[in-house]
Design a protein around this motif. Structure first.
Motif: not given
Length: 121
Positions: A39, A74, A42
């Protein structure tokens, strides 16, 4: 100190932990630490692309390289971040973010083409 499926592998050989390992042995297995790192990664790539859109106003963003092999993990979040944060006219129109058909081989093919052009001179 955060538990992960990669902890033992990391302490055995820290250099064995690369993007592919994080995806295949961590994210694919639902490891919370690896998911959090993906995360973050990304989000950082998303900000890079938002800035690129503001600087160059592309019609489409084409991603390539080894990381694109994990695009299923992603790409939707990346696309959402780019579309949410760009300023374009007309408002609300996003920029498609897609994966190149030659994905991880783009760099090698580009280098080969440059060599071909160089040798033809």
């Amino acid at each position: 100190g955060i538990p992960s499926t990669l902890t033992e592998k990391y302490f055995a050989d820290a250099h064995a932990i690369d993007f592919r390992t994080i995806i295949e042995d961590g994210v694919a297995q639902g490891d919370p630490l690896c998911l959090d790192e993906l995360r973050r990664w990304t989000r950082n790539v998303g900000w890079l692309l938002v800035n690129a859109v503001h600087a160059y106003s592309p019609q489409k963003i084409i991603l390539s390289g080894g990381a694109t092999l994990a695009a299923k993990y992603f790409l939707p979040d990346l696309q959402q971040q780019v579309n949410q944060h760009i300023f374009r006219y007309p408002p609300g129109v996003g920029v498609p973010v897609v994966v190149s058909e030659i994905a991880e081989h783009a760099g090698v093919l580009g280098a080969a083409m440059m060599m071909k052009v160089f040798l033809e001179k």
